[in-house]
Write an enzyme that holds these catalytic residues in place. Structure first.
Site, PDB file in Angstrom:
ATOM      1  N   GLU A 116      13.988  38.221  38.533  1.00 14.33           N
ATOM      2  CA  GLU A 116      15.233  37.617  39.030  1.00 14.33           C
ATOM      3  C   GLU A 116      15.011  36.935  40.373  1.00 14.33           C
ATOM      4  O   GLU A 116      15.806  36.095  40.783  1.00 14.33           O
ATOM      5  CB  GLU A 116      16.331  38.692  39.164  1.00 14.33           C
ATOM      6  CG  GLU A 116      17.364  38.610  38.049  1.00 14.33           C
ATOM      7  CD  GLU A 116      18.586  39.483  38.274  1.00 14.33           C
ATOM      8  OE1 GLU A 116      18.526  40.453  39.050  1.00 14.33           O
ATOM      9  OE2 GLU A 116      19.613  39.202  37.648  1.00 14.33           O
ATOM     10  N   HIS A 122      -1.863  48.751  20.901  1.00 14.08           N
ATOM     11  CA  HIS A 122      -1.833  48.625  19.444  1.00 14.08           C
ATOM     12  C   HIS A 122      -0.726  47.679  18.996  1.00 14.08           C
ATOM     13  O   HIS A 122      -0.276  47.742  17.858  1.00 14.08           O
ATOM     14  CB  HIS A 122      -1.693  50.015  18.809  1.00 14.08           C
ATOM     15  CG  HIS A 122      -2.898  50.856  19.081  1.00 14.08           C
ATOM     16  ND1 HIS A 122      -3.872  51.097  18.137  1.00 14.08           N
ATOM     17  CD2 HIS A 122      -3.303  51.475  20.220  1.00 14.08           C
ATOM     18  CE1 HIS A 122      -4.829  51.844  18.688  1.00 14.08           C
ATOM     19  NE2 HIS A 122      -4.510  52.085  19.950  1.00 14.08           N
ATOM     20  N   LYS A 159      26.991  33.864  32.272  1.00 16.38           N
ATOM     21  CA  LYS A 159      28.320  34.459  32.443  1.00 16.38           C
ATOM     22  C   LYS A 159      29.405  33.416  32.205  1.00 16.38           C
ATOM     23  O   LYS A 159      30.372  33.672  31.500  1.00 16.38           O
ATOM     24  CB  LYS A 159      28.478  35.029  33.861  1.00 16.38           C
ATOM     25  CG  LYS A 159      27.698  36.302  34.109  1.00 16.38           C
ATOM     26  CD  LYS A 159      28.107  36.872  35.451  1.00 16.38           C
ATOM     27  CE  LYS A 159      27.220  38.017  35.862  1.00 16.38           C
ATOM     28  NZ  LYS A 159      27.431  38.431  37.230  1.00 16.38           N
TER      29      LYS A 159
END
Ligand code: PA5
Length: 430
Positions: free
Chosen positions: A284, A305, A419
């Site tokens: 961020e 894996h 948002k």
């Protein structure tokens, strides 16, 4: 101090290149120290360590002790910087399958309807003694208006008020900004206990405020030692930031050379959430203006894996940061047996951490040989003091490195974009 080793990255650049990058890192460090960089009004994560609020630490400890004495369950309701730090510390310090106190549950970090429904069903089921569970709730939101958190909080506080009546007010704690935001209105209406997130401390830098400290203390861990571990690292880094600057210079150079991804890996499952906290802090902060390395998390051996293959042989634009703990978490030895059908006799009696170290060293070697620069960051032990040090180390590192990119480390304008689009689709007014 937190120990950084750069040997595994050194042959991916020249001495000349690193010398220039170091100069840039040093200027970036000055921007942090002098408070003259972009977003310098958000340097409160340093201020709180330079003048610790001991009275608040004690208040949080006392409050946490009261909750611990009565709670079966403590719910942390928050998203991003409002929950990741607490989760990282609690999971790093908790011994798997044992509990030091109330069960710690998380909510408000997504909009999964089934999760929320099942959480509430679980809260309503009687405890092992047949009695109603004793639930406490901590809602954490600096803005006080984040949708994911607000929705979970609405559902949970309704359940709390229906279940405990007026007593719900004592069981709910809200951690938010000093003023403004819907959450402050709810606190005023309901009289919930409130902790303030300082204005100058951004969400992902807030773990050493009540945001992280209350959940960590309720989990039974020592927040004084955690906090003062960070203070010690802050003091040490003010005197000697050399290896942190080398690390920032290295990461910057690799970014300049076209490396696109930083895999934050660990070989202890207890460290997975700590890598997650670091991922959020870096991601961020640096991912703006078309810049930044994409930080991702790998938990080994599990992920050797799965994504281990692409790290080893995929596109050569990956660097790796391996986070380790020097002191073994357990002395468990591989069982000795009379027969050797499983062909593990050559390891019998060996501490499993040594075998894990073999996996670590082998992986690091293979990755370097395969073209992946590897940085190692080590904590001496997995305890509160070292975690406090680690937190400050990465906060400072993030600020310095992101300043090298000429980016503001402390805002997150891109988060606002999703948002806005979401609120428009959902029909929010205003
Ligand atoms: O680092 C940040 O600022 C973000 O990750 C926030 O912590 C996150 O978006 C949650 O915001 P708030 O605490 O306002 O609900």
């Amino acid at each position: 101090m937190i120990n950084v080793t750069l040997d595994g990255a050194e042959h991916f650049y020249s001495d000349e290149e690193i010398t220039d990058a170091r100069k840039l890192a040093s200027s970036a460090m000055n921007l942090v120290r002098n408070g003259t960089g972009k977003g310098s009004e958000w340097l409160g994560w340093r201020r709180i360590l330079k003048s610790p609020n001991d009275a608040e630490l004690e208040r949080i400890e006392q409050h946490a002790a009261q909750i611990r004495a009565d709670a079966d369950i403590f719910i942390v309701c928050g998203i991003g910087g409002s929950y990741q730090g607490a989760r990282a510390i609690v999971e790093a310090l908790s011994k798997p399958f044992t509990s030091k106190g109330p069960e710690i549950l998380f909510a408000g970090h997504h909009l999964g309807a089934q999760y929320l429904e099942q959480l509430i069903t679980y809260l309503g089921q009687p405890g092992s003694d047949g009695d109603t569970k004793s639930v406490y709730l901590n809602v954490i939101s600096k803005s006080g208006s984040t949708l994911e958190t607000a929705i979970a909080f609405r559902q949970l506080r309704k359940w709390m008020h229906d279940t405990y009546g007026d007593e719900a007010r004592k069981r709910i704690t809200a951690t938010t900004g000093e003023e403004g935001g819907v959450l402050n209105k709810i606190i005023a209406e309901e009289g919930y206990k409130k902790y303030i997130i300082p204005e100058d401390v951004g969400g992902r830098f807030s773990v050493l405020t009540p945001v992280g400290l209350l959940p960590v203390a309720v989990s039974g861990f020592d927040i004084q030692t955690l906090f003062y571990g960070a203070v010690a690292e802050c003091e040490a880094r003010d005197d000697d930031g050399a290896d942190l600057l080398d690390y920032a210079a290295t990461r910057y150079l690799l970014h300049e050379k076209g490396y696109a991804m930083d895999v934050l890996s660990s070989f202890e499952p207890e460290l997975q959430q700590l890598c997650g906290w670091t991922q959020q802090l870096l991601g961020e902060s640096e991912g703006k203006e078309g810049k930044g390395l994409f930080p991702t998390v790998a938990s080994y051996s599990t992920d050797l894996h799965s994504i281990g293959q692409i790290i080893q042989q995929g596109q050569r634009n990956i660097l790796e940061t391996v986070i380790t703990v020097a002191r073994p978490l357990s002395g468990l030895e591989l069982t000795t047996m009379d027969t050797d059908t499983d062909q593990l006799g050559y390891l019998a009696g060996k501490p499993i951490f040594e075998i894990n170290n073999g996996a670590l060293e082998g992986t690091v070697q293979a990755h370097i040989d395969g073209g992946v620069p590897v940085v190692r960051v080590e904590l001496e032990k997995l305890n509160e003091q070292q975690l406090g040090r680690f937190i400050y180390f990465y906060e400072l590192f993030t600020a310095v490195y992101v300043y090298m990119l000429d980016v503001n480390p402390f805002d997150q304008p891109g988060v606002e974009d999703y948002k806005k689009a979401m609120y428009k689709l959902l029909g929010k007014q205003g």
